[in-house]
Design a protein around this motif. Structure first.
Motif, PDB file in Angstrom:
ATOM      1  N   ASN A 115     -25.434  13.978   8.169  1.00  0.00           N
ATOM      2  CA  ASN A 115     -24.462  14.571   7.253  1.00  0.00           C
ATOM      3  C   ASN A 115     -23.348  15.276   8.040  1.00  0.00           C
ATOM      4  O   ASN A 115     -23.197  16.499   7.982  1.00  0.00           O
ATOM      5  N   PRO A 116     -22.586  14.521   8.810  1.00  0.00           N
ATOM      6  CA  PRO A 116     -21.639  15.105   9.771  1.00  0.00           C
ATOM      7  C   PRO A 116     -20.540  15.972   9.168  1.00  0.00           C
ATOM      8  O   PRO A 116     -19.989  16.841   9.861  1.00  0.00           O
ATOM      9  N   ASP A 117     -20.213  15.769   7.896  1.00  0.00           N
ATOM     10  CA  ASP A 117     -19.144  16.552   7.276  1.00  0.00           C
ATOM     11  C   ASP A 117     -19.661  17.798   6.564  1.00  0.00           C
ATOM     12  O   ASP A 117     -18.887  18.519   5.924  1.00  0.00           O
ATOM     13  N   THR A 118     -20.958  18.057   6.679  1.00  0.00           N
ATOM     14  CA  THR A 118     -21.576  19.209   6.015  1.00  0.00           C
ATOM     15  C   THR A 118     -21.721  20.374   6.982  1.00  0.00           C
ATOM     16  O   THR A 118     -22.130  20.198   8.129  1.00  0.00           O
ATOM     17  N   PHE A 119     -21.380  21.569   6.510  1.00  0.00           N
ATOM     18  CA  PHE A 119     -21.551  22.792   7.301  1.00  0.00           C
ATOM     19  C   PHE A 119     -23.015  23.199   7.249  1.00  0.00           C
ATOM     20  O   PHE A 119     -23.509  23.659   6.225  1.00  0.00           O
ATOM     21  N   ASP A 120     -23.724  23.002   8.352  1.00  0.00           N
ATOM     22  CA  ASP A 120     -25.167  23.247   8.392  1.00  0.00           C
ATOM     23  C   ASP A 120     -25.536  23.906   9.727  1.00  0.00           C
ATOM     24  O   ASP A 120     -25.965  23.225  10.669  1.00  0.00           O
ATOM     25  N   PRO A 121     -25.385  25.224   9.831  1.00  0.00           N
ATOM     26  CA  PRO A 121     -25.692  25.918  11.089  1.00  0.00           C
ATOM     27  C   PRO A 121     -27.117  25.714  11.580  1.00  0.00           C
ATOM     28  O   PRO A 121     -27.368  25.729  12.794  1.00  0.00           O
ATOM     29  N   SER A 122     -28.057  25.507  10.662  1.00  0.00           N
ATOM     30  CA  SER A 122     -29.468  25.386  11.060  1.00  0.00           C
ATOM     31  C   SER A 122     -29.730  24.149  11.902  1.00  0.00           C
ATOM     32  O   SER A 122     -30.772  24.062  12.558  1.00  0.00           O
ATOM     33  N   ARG A 123     -28.817  23.187  11.923  1.00  0.00           N
ATOM     34  CA  ARG A 123     -29.021  21.990  12.745  1.00  0.00           C
ATOM     35  C   ARG A 123     -29.092  22.351  14.234  1.00  0.00           C
ATOM     36  O   ARG A 123     -29.617  21.597  15.039  1.00  0.00           O
ATOM     37  N   TRP A 124     -28.550  23.544  14.587  1.00  0.00           N
ATOM     38  CA  TRP A 124     -28.529  23.956  15.992  1.00  0.00           C
ATOM     39  C   TRP A 124     -29.764  24.757  16.394  1.00  0.00           C
ATOM     40  O   TRP A 124     -29.866  25.209  17.533  1.00  0.00           O
ATOM     41  N   ALA A 125     -30.709  24.915  15.462  1.00  0.00           N
ATOM     42  CA  ALA A 125     -31.949  25.602  15.817  1.00  0.00           C
ATOM     43  C   ALA A 125     -32.781  24.768  16.787  1.00  0.00           C
ATOM     44  O   ALA A 125     -33.463  25.310  17.663  1.00  0.00           O
ATOM     45  N   SER A 126     -32.721  23.450  16.637  1.00  0.00           N
ATOM     46  CA  SER A 126     -33.422  22.555  17.574  1.00  0.00           C
ATOM     47  C   SER A 126     -32.593  21.281  17.731  1.00  0.00           C
ATOM     48  O   SER A 126     -32.969  20.228  17.202  1.00  0.00           O
ATOM     49  N   PRO A 127     -31.472  21.376  18.424  1.00  0.00           N
ATOM     50  CA  PRO A 127     -30.578  20.213  18.561  1.00  0.00           C
ATOM     51  C   PRO A 127     -31.151  19.153  19.485  1.00  0.00           C
ATOM     52  O   PRO A 127     -31.895  19.456  20.416  1.00  0.00           O
ATOM     53  N   SER A 128     -30.771  17.914  19.237  1.00  0.00           N
ATOM     54  CA  SER A 128     -31.163  16.829  20.127  1.00  0.00           C
ATOM     55  C   SER A 128     -30.272  16.849  21.366  1.00  0.00           C
ATOM     56  O   SER A 128     -29.228  17.509  21.396  1.00  0.00           O
ATOM     57  N   GLU A 129     -30.679  16.106  22.370  1.00  0.00           N
ATOM     58  CA  GLU A 129     -29.872  16.003  23.586  1.00  0.00           C
ATOM     59  C   GLU A 129     -28.509  15.390  23.265  1.00  0.00           C
ATOM     60  O   GLU A 129     -27.483  15.809  23.807  1.00  0.00           O
ATOM     61  N   GLU A 130     -28.492  14.411  22.364  1.00  0.00           N
ATOM     62  CA  GLU A 130     -27.243  13.759  21.976  1.00  0.00           C
ATOM     63  C   GLU A 130     -26.301  14.741  21.279  1.00  0.00           C
ATOM     64  O   GLU A 130     -25.082  14.710  21.487  1.00  0.00           O
ATOM     65  N   MET A 131     -26.841  15.639  20.458  1.00  0.00           N
ATOM     66  CA  MET A 131     -26.025  16.634  19.774  1.00  0.00           C
ATOM     67  C   MET A 131     -25.374  17.585  20.762  1.00  0.00           C
ATOM     68  O   MET A 131     -24.186  17.899  20.658  1.00  0.00           O
ATOM     69  N   ASN A 132     -26.156  18.048  21.716  1.00  0.00           N
ATOM     70  CA  ASN A 132     -25.607  18.967  22.725  1.00  0.00           C
ATOM     71  C   ASN A 132     -24.510  18.297  23.546  1.00  0.00           C
ATOM     72  O   ASN A 132     -23.488  18.922  23.862  1.00  0.00           O
ATOM     73  N   LYS A 133     -24.713  17.033  23.879  1.00  0.00           N
ATOM     74  CA  LYS A 133     -23.706  16.316  24.664  1.00  0.00           C
ATOM     75  C   LYS A 133     -22.431  16.048  23.864  1.00  0.00           C
ATOM     76  O   LYS A 133     -21.340  15.972  24.430  1.00  0.00           O
ATOM     77  N   ALA A 134     -22.579  15.911  22.547  1.00  0.00           N
ATOM     78  CA  ALA A 134     -21.429  15.576  21.697  1.00  0.00           C
ATOM     79  C   ALA A 134     -20.630  16.803  21.269  1.00  0.00           C
ATOM     80  O   ALA A 134     -19.558  16.659  20.687  1.00  0.00           O
ATOM     81  N   LEU A 135     -21.140  17.993  21.535  1.00  0.00           N
ATOM     82  CA  LEU A 135     -20.410  19.213  21.182  1.00  0.00           C
ATOM     83  C   LEU A 135     -19.445  19.546  22.315  1.00  0.00           C
ATOM     84  O   LEU A 135     -19.858  19.996  23.381  1.00  0.00           O
ATOM     85  N   LEU A 136     -18.141  19.339  22.070  1.00  0.00           N
ATOM     86  CA  LEU A 136     -17.155  19.435  23.149  1.00  0.00           C
ATOM     87  C   LEU A 136     -15.948  20.315  22.815  1.00  0.00           C
ATOM     88  O   LEU A 136     -14.820  19.974  23.178  1.00  0.00           O
TER      89      LEU A 136
END
Length: 229
Positions: A150-171
């Protein structure tokens, strides 16, 4: 700005302008002025836009706002509030959805890249040759549905346990040796301001306005209501 500081009888060694003025590695004042402009414009507008977007998203998502306020109000000190994990989640999610430099940065490929992506449900092979100039859109990368649910949704809780791909894509501050030199300052500014505002005030939306890129990505015409709690 530089001449005015030099004319002051009392110098302030802790200030950025003093450190730039006193740094012997600068070859001339043109280089000093260039960096001062970067700190003045990029170091303030981007942070203020990020704070504005965070307050907008929290006003739009009242459950997330209430959740964050309740946690911040339980913090025993300002320092604990600044370091609150839930505050960091809100910051990261705001910077993901609303990166201040949404258009990204230009880079030249140092090697050839070949990879596959799906287009209209079908795999497509893409080749980027060595030496090819690329504009890396942070807005597009950080809303990639292959990485973020759900990339267009504001969901702060997704960062409680992010995947490696998520961390790499945050730029939001770019990456590598030429990333944003002011990211530590920006994160400090955003965390201090948001923690203080969200602990004491409730925000609502009067006018949604719109998001626009005018040098930087920013809210335009947005009006929020503020109520002490």
């Amino acid at each position: 700005m530089l001449q005015a500081y030099r004319a002051k009888p009392m110098k302030q060694p802790h200030k950025v302008i003093h450190m730039i003025d006193a740094d012997p590695e600068y070859e001339n004042d043109i280089e000093r002025i260039r960096d001062l402009l970067v700190y003045t414009i990029a170091g303030h507008d981007t942070s203020s836009n990020a704070i504005a977007f965070a307050l907008y998203e929290l006003a739009k998502n009242s459950n997330e706002q209430t959740k964050l306020r309740n946690i911040l109000q339980k913090c025993a000190s300002d320092d604990e509030a600044y370091r609150c994990p839930e505050l960091k989640y809100v910051m990261r999610e705001t910077l993901r959805l609303r990166p201040p430099v949404a258009i990204g940065i230009a880079r030249v490929c140092g090697q050839e890249f070949v990879f596959e992506r799906k287009y209209n449900g079908k795999p497509v092979q893409i080749t980027i040759p060595r030496g090819f100039p690329c504009l890396t859109s942070f807005y597009a990368i950080q809303r990639d549905e292959n990485v973020f649910a759900n990339p267009d949704t504001f969901d702060p809780s997704r960062w409680a346990s992010p995947s490696e791909e998520m961390n790499k894509a945050l730029l939001p501050f770019a990456i590598g040796p030429r990333n944003c030199q002011g990211q530590a300052l920006a994160n400090a500014e955003i965390s201090v301001v948001l923690s203080k505002l969200c602990r004491k005030y409730e925000f609502g939306i009067i006018e949604e306005g719109r998001a626009a890129t005018i040098v930087f990505y920013k809210p335009v015409g947005t009006i929020l209501s503020v109520k002490a709690v």
